[in-house]
Design a protein around this motif. Structure first.
Motif, PDB file in Angstrom:
ATOM      1  N   PHE A 141       0.862  -1.201   0.000  1.00 22.35           N
ATOM      2  CA  PHE A 141       0.000   0.000   0.000  1.00 22.35           C
ATOM      3  C   PHE A 141       0.900   1.253   0.000  1.00 22.35           C
ATOM      4  N   ALA A 142       1.961   1.187   0.812  1.00 21.08           N
ATOM      5  CA  ALA A 142       2.876   2.340   0.888  1.00 21.08           C
ATOM      6  C   ALA A 142       3.568   2.572  -0.458  1.00 21.08           C
ATOM      7  N   ARG A 143       3.789   1.516  -1.196  1.00 19.21           N
ATOM      8  CA  ARG A 143       4.419   1.654  -2.522  1.00 19.21           C
ATOM      9  C   ARG A 143       3.506   2.376  -3.501  1.00 19.21           C
ATOM     10  N   VAL A 144       2.202   2.008  -3.494  1.00 16.58           N
ATOM     11  CA  VAL A 144       1.315   2.545  -4.543  1.00 16.58           C
ATOM     12  C   VAL A 144       0.647   3.878  -4.167  1.00 16.58           C
ATOM     13  N   VAL A 145       0.552   4.171  -2.858  1.00 15.62           N
ATOM     14  CA  VAL A 145      -0.126   5.413  -2.439  1.00 15.62           C
ATOM     15  C   VAL A 145       0.861   6.591  -2.533  1.00 15.62           C
ATOM     16  N   LYS A 146       0.352   7.696  -3.092  1.00 14.09           N
ATOM     17  CA  LYS A 146       1.169   8.915  -3.221  1.00 14.09           C
ATOM     18  C   LYS A 146       1.530   9.467  -1.844  1.00 14.09           C
ATOM     19  N   ASN A 147       2.597  10.195  -1.754  1.00 14.67           N
ATOM     20  CA  ASN A 147       2.902  10.917  -0.527  1.00 14.67           C
ATOM     21  C   ASN A 147       1.757  11.880  -0.231  1.00 14.67           C
ATOM     22  N   GLY A 148       1.211  11.842   0.967  1.00 15.50           N
ATOM     23  CA  GLY A 148       0.066  12.695   1.291  1.00 15.50           C
ATOM     24  C   GLY A 148      -1.275  12.023   0.982  1.00 15.50           C
ATOM     25  N   GLY A 149      -1.231  10.866   0.346  1.00 17.84           N
ATOM     26  CA  GLY A 149      -2.446  10.092   0.060  1.00 17.84           C
ATOM     27  C   GLY A 149      -2.896   9.309   1.296  1.00 17.84           C
ATOM     28  N   PHE A 150      -4.032   8.633   1.186  1.00 22.31           N
ATOM     29  CA  PHE A 150      -4.629   7.999   2.370  1.00 22.31           C
ATOM     30  C   PHE A 150      -4.880   6.500   2.199  1.00 22.31           C
ATOM     31  N   VAL A 151      -4.736   5.796   3.327  1.00 20.28           N
ATOM     32  CA  VAL A 151      -5.223   4.414   3.415  1.00 20.28           C
ATOM     33  C   VAL A 151      -6.409   4.434   4.368  1.00 20.28           C
ATOM     34  N   VAL A 152      -7.505   3.813   3.946  1.00 21.46           N
ATOM     35  CA  VAL A 152      -8.742   3.823   4.738  1.00 21.46           C
ATOM     36  C   VAL A 152      -9.118   2.374   5.039  1.00 21.46           C
ATOM     37  N   ILE A 153      -9.133   2.038   6.328  1.00 26.90           N
ATOM     38  CA  ILE A 153      -9.440   0.656   6.721  1.00 26.90           C
ATOM     39  C   ILE A 153     -10.731   0.615   7.519  1.00 26.90           C
ATOM     40  N   LEU A 154     -11.658  -0.203   7.083  1.00 32.74           N
ATOM     41  CA  LEU A 154     -12.847  -0.522   7.888  1.00 32.74           C
ATOM     42  C   LEU A 154     -12.693  -1.989   8.253  1.00 32.74           C
ATOM     43  N   GLU A 155     -12.794  -2.283   9.526  1.00 35.90           N
ATOM     44  CA  GLU A 155     -12.617  -3.695   9.901  1.00 35.90           C
ATOM     45  C   GLU A 155     -13.290  -4.000  11.232  1.00 35.90           C
ATOM     46  N   PHE A 156     -13.639  -5.260  11.402  1.00 35.54           N
ATOM     47  CA  PHE A 156     -14.116  -5.742  12.701  1.00 35.54           C
ATOM     48  C   PHE A 156     -12.866  -5.973  13.534  1.00 35.54           C
ATOM     49  N   THR A 157     -12.631  -5.130  14.524  1.00 37.79           N
ATOM     50  CA  THR A 157     -11.421  -5.311  15.333  1.00 37.79           C
ATOM     51  C   THR A 157     -11.788  -5.984  16.652  1.00 37.79           C
ATOM     52  N   LYS A 158     -10.779  -6.585  17.219  1.00 39.62           N
ATOM     53  CA  LYS A 158     -10.963  -7.313  18.472  1.00 39.62           C
ATOM     54  C   LYS A 158     -11.104  -6.310  19.627  1.00 39.62           C
ATOM     55  N   ASP A 159     -12.035  -6.552  20.550  1.00 38.97           N
ATOM     56  CA  ASP A 159     -12.061  -5.699  21.741  1.00 38.97           C
ATOM     57  C   ASP A 159     -11.817  -6.553  22.976  1.00 38.97           C
ATOM     58  N   ASP A 160     -11.298  -5.914  24.012  1.00 38.05           N
ATOM     59  CA  ASP A 160     -10.968  -6.679  25.233  1.00 38.05           C
ATOM     60  C   ASP A 160     -11.929  -6.317  26.355  1.00 38.05           C
ATOM     61  N   LYS A 161     -13.130  -5.865  25.978  1.00 34.82           N
ATOM     62  CA  LYS A 161     -14.050  -5.389  27.012  1.00 34.82           C
ATOM     63  C   LYS A 161     -14.918  -6.513  27.571  1.00 34.82           C
ATOM     64  N   ASN A 162     -15.531  -6.228  28.722  1.00 31.25           N
ATOM     65  CA  ASN A 162     -16.498  -7.147  29.321  1.00 31.25           C
ATOM     66  C   ASN A 162     -17.834  -6.440  29.398  1.00 31.25           C
ATOM     67  N   GLY A 163     -18.838  -7.101  29.934  1.00 26.61           N
ATOM     68  CA  GLY A 163     -20.127  -6.441  30.124  1.00 26.61           C
ATOM     69  C   GLY A 163     -21.189  -7.002  29.204  1.00 26.61           C
ATOM     70  N   ILE A 164     -22.391  -6.474  29.374  1.00 22.31           N
ATOM     71  CA  ILE A 164     -23.563  -7.021  28.706  1.00 22.31           C
ATOM     72  C   ILE A 164     -23.486  -6.908  27.178  1.00 22.31           C
ATOM     73  N   PHE A 165     -23.014  -5.739  26.673  1.00 18.29           N
ATOM     74  CA  PHE A 165     -22.965  -5.572  25.220  1.00 18.29           C
ATOM     75  C   PHE A 165     -21.924  -6.492  24.597  1.00 18.29           C
ATOM     76  N   HIS A 166     -20.808  -6.669  25.324  1.00 21.27           N
ATOM     77  CA  HIS A 166     -19.778  -7.569  24.836  1.00 21.27           C
ATOM     78  C   HIS A 166     -20.347  -8.995  24.763  1.00 21.27           C
TER      79      HIS A 166
END
Ligand SMILES: C[S@@+](CC[C@H](N)C(=O)[O-])C[C@H]1O[C@@H](n2cnc3c(N)ncnc32)[C@H](O)[C@@H]1O
Length: 237
Positions: A141-166
Motif C-alpha cells: 500500500f505504501a508503494r502505490v499510495v502517493k505521498n500525502g495520500g490515504f489508506v482507509v481501513i474498515l474492519e471488525f477489530t478485536k475488543d478486550d471489554k467485558n459487560g452485557i454488550f460484549h
C-alpha cells in the motif's frame, strides 16, 4: 502460508453468489452508515475537489466503490478513476454484473497491479483480516499510495471489554451469525470463519503500529456500534 491464503480466497469464491444477500441480512444495514462515514471523513481530510485515483482493495462485490462515487457526487468532488481489486474471480464476477461501468482487476493485496505512487485514496473494507501477509500488504500500500495520500481501513477489530454488550456481541457473532450465514449460503464453514477470524485479529492500536511501520501516520480512528467495527484513516508520509 500460501495454502492458507488460497483456501480463504476459495471460500469467498464459494459464497460469492449469496454474499450480498447474507451481508444485507447479517449486518441489518448498519454497515451503510460506517461506509458513508469512511468516505466523508476521508474526503474532508483530503480537502480536494479533484481526486485522481481511488482504489478499493479486497473490493468483493464492489459496494465500497459505489459509496466512494455516491459520496463524492454529493459533495461535488470529481474522481478521475476508481478501481476495485480482489483475488476472488467469482466475487469480481458479481461486482462486474452489479457495476458494469466500474473498473475491476484480479489481484491480491500483496501484489497490486499498479505503478509506484499513483493512488490518492486506497480503501480496504472488511478485507485486511483475510490477508495473511498483512505487513507485506501494508508495504505494498505504501508503494502505490502517493505521498500525502490515504489508506482507509474498515474492519471488525478485536475488543478486550467485558459487560452485557460484549456478551451480546459474542452471542451474535459465535452463535446467531454462523447459523444464519449457513442458512443463506449453505456454507457453515465460511460463516464460522468470520467470528474466528475476528477473534484472531488485532486491536486497532496494534493495527496503527503496523501502519506506522509501513510509512503511514494515523489521522483518524473511530469505533462504531459498541466497538463492533473500526474506521482507521492513515496518511502516507
Ligand atoms: C468480507 S469480504 C469484503 C468485501 C468488500 N470489501 C465489502 O466490504 O463487502 C473480503 C474480501 O477479501 C478478499 N480477499 C481475501 N484474501 C485477500 C487478499 N489476500 N488480498 C486481497 N483481497 C483478499 C475476498 O476475496 C473477499 O472478496
Amino acid at each position: 502460508m500460501e495454502k492458507k491464503q488460497e483456501k480463504i480466497i476459495q471460500m469467498f469464491d464459494d459464497i460469492a453468489p449469496t454474499y450480498d444477500k447474507a451481508n444485507h441480512i447479517l449486518s441489518m444495514g448498519i454497515d451503510i452508515s460506517w461506509r458513508k462515514k469512511a468516505c466523508d471523513k476521508t474526503y474532508e481530510l483530503a480537502g480536494a475537489k479533484k481526486i485522481g485515483l481511488i482504489v478499493d482493495v479486497a473490493c468483493g462485490t464492489g459496494d465500497m466503490i459505489g459509496f466512494w462515487q455516491k459520496r463524492a457526487k454529493k459533495q461535488n468532488i470529481n474522481i478521475k478513476r476508481t478501481l476495485g481489486i480482489d483475488p476472488s474471480f467469482k466475487m469480481l464476477q458479481c461486482a462486474k454484473a452489479k457495476f458494469p461501468n466500474f473498473d475491476f482487476a484480479k489481484a491480491k493485496a500483496v501484489d497490486l497491479p499498479l505503478p509506484n505512487a499513483c493512488v490518492d485514496i486506497l480503501s480496504i473494507s472488511y478485507g485486511i483480516r483475510n490477508v495473511i501477509e498483512r505487513q507485506k500488504a501494508f508495504k505494498e500500500f505504501a508503494r502505490v499510495v502517493k505521498n500525502g495520500g490515504f489508506v482507509v481501513i474498515l474492519e471488525f477489530t478485536k475488543d478486550d471489554k467485558n459487560g452485557i454488550f460484549h456478551s451480546l456481541k459474542q452471542l451474535y457473532l459465535h452463535k446467531i451469525l454462523p447459523f444464519l450465514g449457513a442458512l443463506i449460503s449453505k456454507n457453515y464453514e465460511a460463516y464460522k470463519y468470520l467470528p474466528d477470524s475476528i477473534e484472531g485479529f488485532l486491536s486497532a492500536s496494534i493495527l496503527q503500529d503496523e501502519l506506522k511501520e509501513a510509512g503511514f501516520k494515523t489521522e483518524y480512528v473511530k469505533s462504531f456500534s459498541f466497538d463492533i467495527s473500526t474506521l482507521l484513516i492513515a496518511k502516507r508520509c
